[in-house]
Design a protein around this motif. Structure first.
Motif, mmCIF file in Angstrom:
data_model
loop_
_atom_site.group_PDB
_atom_site.id
_atom_site.type_symbol
_atom_site.label_atom_id
_atom_site.label_comp_id
_atom_site.label_asym_id
_atom_site.label_seq_id
_atom_site.Cartn_x
_atom_site.Cartn_y
_atom_site.Cartn_z
ATOM 1 N N MET A 69 0.810 -1.223 0.000
ATOM 2 C CA MET A 69 0.000 0.000 0.000
ATOM 3 C C MET A 69 0.843 1.274 0.000
ATOM 4 O O MET A 69 0.310 2.362 -0.180
ATOM 5 N N THR A 70 2.168 1.128 0.185
ATOM 6 C CA THR A 70 3.008 2.332 0.254
ATOM 7 C C THR A 70 2.891 3.144 -1.033
ATOM 8 O O THR A 70 3.098 2.620 -2.129
ATOM 9 N N GLY A 71 2.534 4.393 -0.883
ATOM 10 C CA GLY A 71 2.501 5.285 -2.045
ATOM 11 C C GLY A 71 1.257 5.181 -2.907
ATOM 12 O O GLY A 71 1.096 5.943 -3.861
ATOM 13 N N ILE A 72 0.361 4.222 -2.609
ATOM 14 C CA ILE A 72 -0.836 4.036 -3.450
ATOM 15 C C ILE A 72 -1.733 5.272 -3.397
ATOM 16 O O ILE A 72 -2.170 5.789 -4.426
ATOM 17 N N THR B 50 -7.488 -6.233 -4.676
ATOM 18 C CA THR B 50 -6.054 -6.437 -4.411
ATOM 19 C C THR B 50 -5.262 -6.452 -5.721
ATOM 20 O O THR B 50 -4.125 -5.986 -5.780
ATOM 21 N N VAL B 51 -5.888 -6.994 -6.775
ATOM 22 C CA VAL B 51 -5.244 -6.956 -8.091
ATOM 23 C C VAL B 51 -5.152 -5.512 -8.564
ATOM 24 O O VAL B 51 -4.130 -5.075 -9.097
ATOM 25 N N LEU B 52 -6.236 -4.762 -8.326
ATOM 26 C CA LEU B 52 -6.240 -3.352 -8.728
ATOM 27 C C LEU B 52 -5.133 -2.579 -7.996
ATOM 28 O O LEU B 52 -4.425 -1.772 -8.603
ATOM 29 N N ILE B 53 -4.978 -2.841 -6.697
ATOM 30 C CA ILE B 53 -3.930 -2.141 -5.930
ATOM 31 C C ILE B 53 -2.556 -2.453 -6.528
ATOM 32 O O ILE B 53 -1.726 -1.560 -6.716
#
Lengths: 283, 338
Positions: free
Chosen positions: B201-204, B319-322
């Protein structure tokens, strides 16, 4: 099946390279083991992503509605998909020459977690596509099934048990409308549910409104249902929606010899036809 | 403190005399938080229930007020406040965090929702640490801990013979004092679990700030059917619509869950619809989860419970999108401050 999959990839790449189609609609792997997800391939080099295996749970016809604006589409069709396509052509949702149909004989699709044949596939009697431009692999044998099995079960119930069966089913509906959105027959530009100013459908989630939604949908699609079973598979509440759809299909067949929907793209449907010899039980 | 497993139902019977007690259970074909009763007993083997406990605080249909003319022809408006003492017994960390998110929406920023607040203030929230994780669980990537839920009133964890029970605030301490005849001294060793499914999730969020016009939305939305499954099984989706039902001289106003996936969600008078196609709807849902909520409330609106991942009929997987957002390149034409 892996042989069919490699043929599919090769043909998809050819169709895209030659410019015959702008997109191939099929399946690709999902994140998890034995999971697939709908795929929309528009570059020949991406054809390698296409898969065809016993976990291709999604049906393809509904997507043609959204994708047809891009140009001619190649669509992977098994028996269930091809009947949906026929029905959509009959309903003037798409033209046959907007589509290139890649026929795929199917041996049934499995639940990725249990490994069991999906309910919709257990009741399937059209594993081979009924319409296609080319067929990959050899046609498979059609199983002999009693698809009215589930209908006979609830027809045989005592009246109050049957009422209970209806009520417990519709009480659990959350009205996400997945059944409608996935259905190749639900193509109304403005669904009765969404006509909020007219107010056919109240927004309350309660037994009365849930029953009204589900039974109206059953009547509305009754004589056009291609029995793909995708509504029931998509339902996050696991409601036995095909029991009701098949009841309608069975009754129409008994009353009007309606036959099975989507086997061809011509003619009309039983509730759209008037014949002076039609049964009129209520007259 | 310890609660012996063979005394669990005694405790729940006792609690049921004073409050409505909801426990994770299988009801016909679904698992959900259901009212504890002689026939509905808690099942903690369910990692998380298919339906979240959201509807206990924020029902799918909630009557707000009645209005009309009484027998003398005098107009009336009667608000409906129907809160009870409620115990949610055995919520997982994801569901506890989802209630924190709903608290943000319904209780902060200068507005207190008069229908949510009384239910929330009469809620005793008992969390249960996870002993196993599901394939689609990814809460620990969303800065949650499956082993503890600090926002609950009481934290429980399950051992072989007993549950360890710990109060996390004053409300929890008062509850444990009232439960004392069912508890014994002691503690258990809880083997910490972690999710198998991980996302980075870093930077998302910072990236999404500049991705409103990115072509990624067109490609991810292709497979979406625009059904409301993801929003209705989501523990944090909280959009609602207000309607009414009129009968003769009286009527009732109610609110009901709405979904940004539905076409009529944004339809305005005269049929203008700013999100007429599925792409802007899909974009809205994911930006709300991963970007806009964080702007307003400082936390993600996705709690990593994995329900949408498990239930989406076309496997459109957040989760794939992330991962795709993480890998996406920001092209000049695609940069637009959302």
């Amino acid at each position: 099946m892996s042989d069919i999959q490699s043929q599919l990839r090769a043909r998809a790449a050819e169709l895209l390279s030659s410019g015959e189609v702008v997109q191939v609609i099929g399946w690709m792997d999902g994140r998890f083991e034995n999971q697939t997800t709908p795929a929309f391939i528009d570059r020949p080099e991406d054809a390698e992503l296409l898969v065809f295996n016993e976990y291709c749970v999604n049906t393809t016809p509904k997507y043609t509605l959204y994708e047809k604006e891009h140009g001619k589409l190649a669509v992977c069709v098994r028996g269930c998909d091809s009947r949906g396509i026929n029905r959509m052509i009959k309903d003037n949702q798409i033209l046959r020459d907007q589509l290139y149909l890649i026929g795929l004989p199917c041996s049934g699709v499995k639940d990725r977690k249990t490994g069991e044949l999906l309910i919709k596939c257990q009741n399937c009697n059209h594993r081979n596509p009924v319409v296609y431009d080319e067929l990959l692999g050899d046609a498979v044998e059609e199983p002999q099934v009693n698809r009215y099995d589930v209908v006979e079960r609830f027809e045989a119930m005592e009246r109050d048990k049957r009422a209970q069966y209806f009520e417990s089913t519709f009480n659990r509906c959350i009205r996400c409308y997945a059944c409608r959105e996935v259905c190749p027959v639900c193509t109304c530009r403005s669904c009765f549910v969404d006509q909020v100013n007219v107010g056919w459908q109240g927004k309350q989630n309660n037994l009365a409104e849930n029953k009204f939604y589900n039974l109206t949908r059953v009547f509305h699609i009754g004589d056009r249902c291609v029995e793909c079973g995708e509504c029931e598979r998509a339902c996050p509440m696991n409601l036995p929606l095909m029991a009701f759809n098949r009841k309608m299909v069975k009754d129409l067949d008994d009353l009007f010899a309606a036959g099975e929907a989507g086997l061809d793209a011509e003619g009309t449907h039983s509730l759209g036809t008037y014949d002076v010899n039609d049964v009129e039980e209520f007259m | 403190m310890l609660l012996a497993k063979d005394r669990l139902n005694e405790l729940l019977d006792h609690l049921s005399t004073e409050a409505r007690v909801y426990v994770p259970a299988r009801i016909e074909t679904q698992t959900r938080f259901a009212l504890y009763s002689d026939t509905v007993k808690p099942n903690f083997k369910l990692v998380n229930t298919e339906l979240p406990p959201k509807d206990i605080l924020f029902p799918q249909t909630q009557n707000m007020y009645r209005y009309g003319f009484d027998a003398e022809g005098v107009p009336f408006i009667d608000p409906i406040h129907d809160a009870d003492d409620v115990v949610i017994f055995g919520a997982r960390s994801c569901d506890v965090r989802s209630i924190e998110c709903m608290d943000d929406v319904f209780l902060t920023k200068g507005y207190v929702d008069e229908f949510y607040e009384p239910r929330r203030s009469r809620l005793l929230l008992v969390a249960m640490a996870c002993n196993t994780v599901a394939e689609s669980c990814f809460c620990d990537s969303m800065s949650l801990d499956p082993n503890s839920a600090p926002a609950a009133d009481i934290q429980m964890s399950e051992g072989d013979q007993a549950f360890e029970v710990t109060a996390l605030n004053e409300k929890g301490e008062a509850a444990l004092a009232a439960w004392s005849s069912y508890l014994t001294e002691g503690s258990i060793e809880h083997a910490a679990v972690s999710c198998e499914l991980k996302v980075e999730m870093t930077g998302i969020k910072e990236k999404l700030d500049h991705m409103f016009e990115h072509p990624i939305w067109e490609s991810v939305s292709k497979k979406c059917l625009n059904c409301g499954t993801c929003t209705f099984v989501c523990p944090t989706c909280h959009c609602f619509d207000i309607s009414q039902e009129n009968r003769m001289k009286i009527g009732e106003r109610f609110r009901s869950w709405d979904s940004c996936m539905f076409s009529c969600y944004t339809e305005m008078a005269g049929h203008h619809n700013p999100r007429a196609e599925k792409m802007p709807r899909v974009r809205q849902r994911f930006l709300h989860k991963l970007c806009f909520f964080e702007d307003r409330y400082g936390k993600s609106l996705c709690v990593g419970c994995g329900r949408c991942v498990a239930d989406c009929p076309v496997a459109l997987d957040i989760t794939v999108l992330i991962d795709q957002i993480g890998a996406a390149e920001l092209t000049e034409g695609a940069v637009h401050d959302a």
